[in-house]
Design a protein around this motif. Structure first.
Motif, mmCIF file in Angstrom:
data_model
loop_
_atom_site.group_PDB
_atom_site.id
_atom_site.type_symbol
_atom_site.label_atom_id
_atom_site.label_comp_id
_atom_site.label_asym_id
_atom_site.label_seq_id
_atom_site.Cartn_x
_atom_site.Cartn_y
_atom_site.Cartn_z
ATOM 1 N N SER A 51 -4.330 72.146 -47.677
ATOM 2 C CA SER A 51 -3.519 71.119 -46.968
ATOM 3 C C SER A 51 -3.473 71.718 -45.621
ATOM 4 C CB SER A 51 -2.267 70.622 -47.605
ATOM 5 O OG SER A 51 -1.349 71.992 -47.621
ATOM 6 N N ARG A 52 -3.471 72.911 -45.508
ATOM 7 C CA ARG A 52 -3.162 73.730 -44.125
ATOM 8 C C ARG A 52 -3.819 75.084 -43.982
ATOM 9 N NH1 ARG A 52 0.951 76.920 -41.362
ATOM 10 N NH2 ARG A 52 2.141 77.251 -43.429
ATOM 11 N N GLU A 53 -4.326 75.439 -43.114
ATOM 12 C CA GLU A 53 -4.980 76.738 -43.090
ATOM 13 C C GLU A 53 -4.430 77.604 -41.920
ATOM 14 O OE1 GLU A 53 -9.307 78.596 -41.353
ATOM 15 O OE2 GLU A 53 -9.347 76.814 -42.839
ATOM 16 N N MET A 110 -2.441 71.801 -52.134
ATOM 17 C CA MET A 110 -1.856 70.423 -52.712
ATOM 18 C C MET A 110 -2.943 69.766 -53.375
ATOM 19 S SD MET A 110 0.302 67.492 -50.808
ATOM 20 C CE MET A 110 1.502 68.819 -50.107
ATOM 21 N N ASN A 111 -2.499 69.839 -54.855
ATOM 22 C CA ASN A 111 -3.237 69.006 -55.787
ATOM 23 C C ASN A 111 -4.736 69.689 -55.627
ATOM 24 O OD1 ASN A 111 -1.193 67.258 -56.403
ATOM 25 N ND2 ASN A 111 -1.486 65.892 -54.729
#
Length: 632
Positions: A604-606, A599-600
């Motif tokens: 944001s998540r792994e 995100m950008n």
């Protein structure tokens, strides 16, 4: 039957009298007769088979006594109770019939019908009276039969001093009773020849230490020592010498050349085993014996006309008789060939005359047709002959069934018990005794068992021995090298640079630590020689519970890859032991790749992404791996 049939055959005369067909009629009647008794034959054979199957162990146990003759009653003597009862039944039936006849005689009158009946009854009454006399005489002999039977029981039972009471053990699935024999009259020397005992005894089997010819009053005993042993696969045991040689070679540089010679011998052996031959396929001519159809229109016409011409001669005769007639015409064809030409010219006066070759070919085709019919009939006759052969062999089985009698087991048991209590000597002159009855009998698992046999009054053992036991497993650990098919490269995020990188250092080979679950009990000490020994000495069915069957080789496996831990490798598959401790396996590999949500431009998540591949590998006993690691 065969002699009668042969006598009814008539000599064949060329173009002469016909066969009467009586032979064929008798053959048909014989086949119909066999068909009519087939159902009864099958039922009786089924009963005989069930009798043999249900009493198989009993019959086998008494073959030594009957001289190899398989019978239900090895003693050849039956209780007179049933014979006496049968005589009473026959006597009652005969007396009732005689009373009926006499009642008819008492009501005699002058009627012609009754008079004719009396003429028939008088000889029947006389014959029945003789039968009654014989039956009453047999009934009076009942005490004689009973006395003879009791004398036989006495002579069979232990009515005198027993010279030698020998103890032997029979094996009955699932347990095998192995026996080692010692002779107390020969300084306790072993009695059995080599090759009768296994080198490893299954934990649920028993080794009987039998001492024979022990004099009355002498006491013998055994002291047994059971030491727990480690269960090891056969490849683990066999590599001990190799590991020792390798270690010594590393310590002593002078032994390196000898080690290489040893390795060369192993490689040569492997090449020799791997040198396989190829087979040569067998070719089969599917068209052999198939007669070609009539493709020539003129020849087809000639065959048709010849068939019509010969119809008056052939109609109403059997195929064999028709063949005789056609064969006779083939020898003397001129008259019929002229008739055939005349018939053809009648329809077409411009038709070309039939040549000798054409006539012979057409006639031969008619002959071949009859031969084919006779061949089919002969096959049916052979089927009947085969049926007769089956009947003859079945008759032997049925005759055996009818000859069987019930053994007087209950009376013998009573006689043995009674005479042993009252008259028989309570202790034989010589006896046998199983001395291995303590620790070794209750020990389970894999053990080293040794024993000493002692004679009362002597400090030192008179005989010694030892043996090893093993147990089967269902689970066993393994270490394997697996080859994974397909790419396993992954992209990971490098926190140091803040960028993704592709890790290509992950190869397709993976070391896996896992466990095997066998489909059946598995003997890790299994060898071809040990399996064959059990099959030849006991029976092949005993190999299943002892872990020597194919179920003890097949397994399911699960493991965890250890070469690339971060992949979270899981392996699940199936395999088969080449030898215990060395196996091939294959299946699926499940590993996890890293996945990222951005995100950008920031993570944001792994998370983990499961991925599947196929693998094939070679598994080996962990003890062997440990041994190799210790060497290097």
């Amino acid at each position: 039957m065969n002699l009668t049939i042969e006598a009814l055959k008539e000599k064949k005369k060329c173009c002469g009298p016909e066969n009467t067909g009586l032979l064929e009629k008798l053959e048909n009647e014989r086949c119909q007769y066999l068909d009519s008794i087939q159902r009864t034959q099958i039922q009786l054979c089924s009963i005989a088979y069930q009798v043999i199957k249900s009493n198989e162990k009993w019959i086998n146990h008494w073959l030594w006594y009957t001289g190899g003759d398989p019978v239900l009653n090895p003693f050849g003597v039956t209780s007179p109770t049933e014979a006496n009862a049968e005589i009473d039944r026959q006597l009652a039936s005969a007396e009732a019939t005689l009373r009926l006849y006499q009642a008819l005689m008492d009501k005699c009158c002058e009627s012609t019908v009754i008079k004719d009946m009396l003429d028939t009854l008088k000889p029947a009454i006389s014959e029945l009276t003789l039968v009654l006399v014989k039956l009453r005489q047999e009934k009076e002999k009942a005490p004689v039969r009973q006395k003879a039977y009791e004398d036989w029981l006495k002579s069979t039972a232990q009515t005198e001093t027993v010279l030698n009471e020998i103890v032997l053990y029979a094996s009955d699935c699932p347990q095998i009773n192995w026996m080692t024999h010692y002779d107390a009259q020969s300084n306790y020397a072993t009695m059995q020849p080599d090759g009768l005992l296994p080198d490893l005894v299954f934990e649920k089997d028993a080794l009987r230490g039998l001492v024979h010819n022990i004099p009355s009053g002498r006491k013998v005993s055994a002291k047994e020592v059971v030491k727990e042993a480690k269960l090891r696969t056969e490849i683990d045991v066999q590599t001990d010498d190799f590991a020792g040689a390798f270690t010594q070679a590393l310590v002593n540089s002078n032994a390196i050349s000898a080690l290489f010679n040893q390795l060369s011998g192993i490689l040569n052996t492997i090449r020799a085993v791997g040198n396989l031959g190829d087979g040569t396929p067998i070719k089969v001519d599917d068209q052999a014996g198939v007669r070609a159809p009539v493709e020539n229109a003129r020849l087809a016409l000639i065959v048709e006309k010849l068939q019509e011409l010969l119809a008056p001669l052939l109609d109403g005769k059997s195929d064999a008789q028709q063949l005789d007639e056609l064969t006779c015409i083939l020898k003397y064809p001129l008259e019929n060939k002229n008739k055939l030409n005349a018939a053809i010219r009648l329809e077409n006066n411009k038709a070309k005359p039939v040549s000798d070759a054409e006539f012979n070919e057409a006639l031969q085709m008619l002959i071949n047709e009859r031969k084919d019919k006779l061949r089919v009939a002969e096959e049916a006759k052979n089927s009947c002959t085969d049926q007769l052969a089956i009947f003859d062999s079945s008759s032997t089985l049925i005759r055996w069934l009818m000859e069987q009698t019930d053994p007087p087991i209950d009376d013998l048991q009573i006689a043995y018990t009674e005479f042993a209590r009252k008259k028989a000597s309570q202790e034989p002159v010589l006896r046998s005794e199983d001395v291995l009855i303590n620790e070794s009998r209750t020990a389970k698992g894999t053990n080293d068992i040794s024993y000493d046999i002692f004679e009362a009054g002597k400090e030192k053992p008179v005989a010694t021995g030892s043996y090893k036991t093993y147990h089967t497993v269902r689970f066993w650990p393994s270490v394997s090298i697996n080859y994974v098919f397909g790419s396993r490269t992954v992209s990971v995020f490098d926190n140091a640079t803040g960028q993704f990188r592709t890790d290509t250092g992950i190869d397709n080979f993976e070391a896996v630590v896992g466990v095997k679950w066998y489909l059946g009990p598995s003997n890790l000490t299994r060898t071809a020689a040990r399996t064959r020994f059990i099959k030849n000495t006991a029976d092949k069915e005993y190999n299943i519970s002892r872990g020597n069957s194919v179920l003890g080789k097949l397994f399911l496996t699960g493991g965890l890859g250890v070469t690339h831990k971060f992949l979270k490798n899981y392996f699940l598959g199936a395999g088969i032991d080449i030898v215990p401790g060395l196996s091939v396996q294959g299946g699926g590999n499940l590993f996890f790749r890293k996945g990222y949500d951005l995100m950008n431009g920031q993570i944001s998540r792994e998370y983990d992404v499961p991925t599947g591949r196929w693998f094939f590998g070679l598994a080996i006993d962990p003890n062997v791996v440990t041994k190799l690691i210790s060497i290097f």
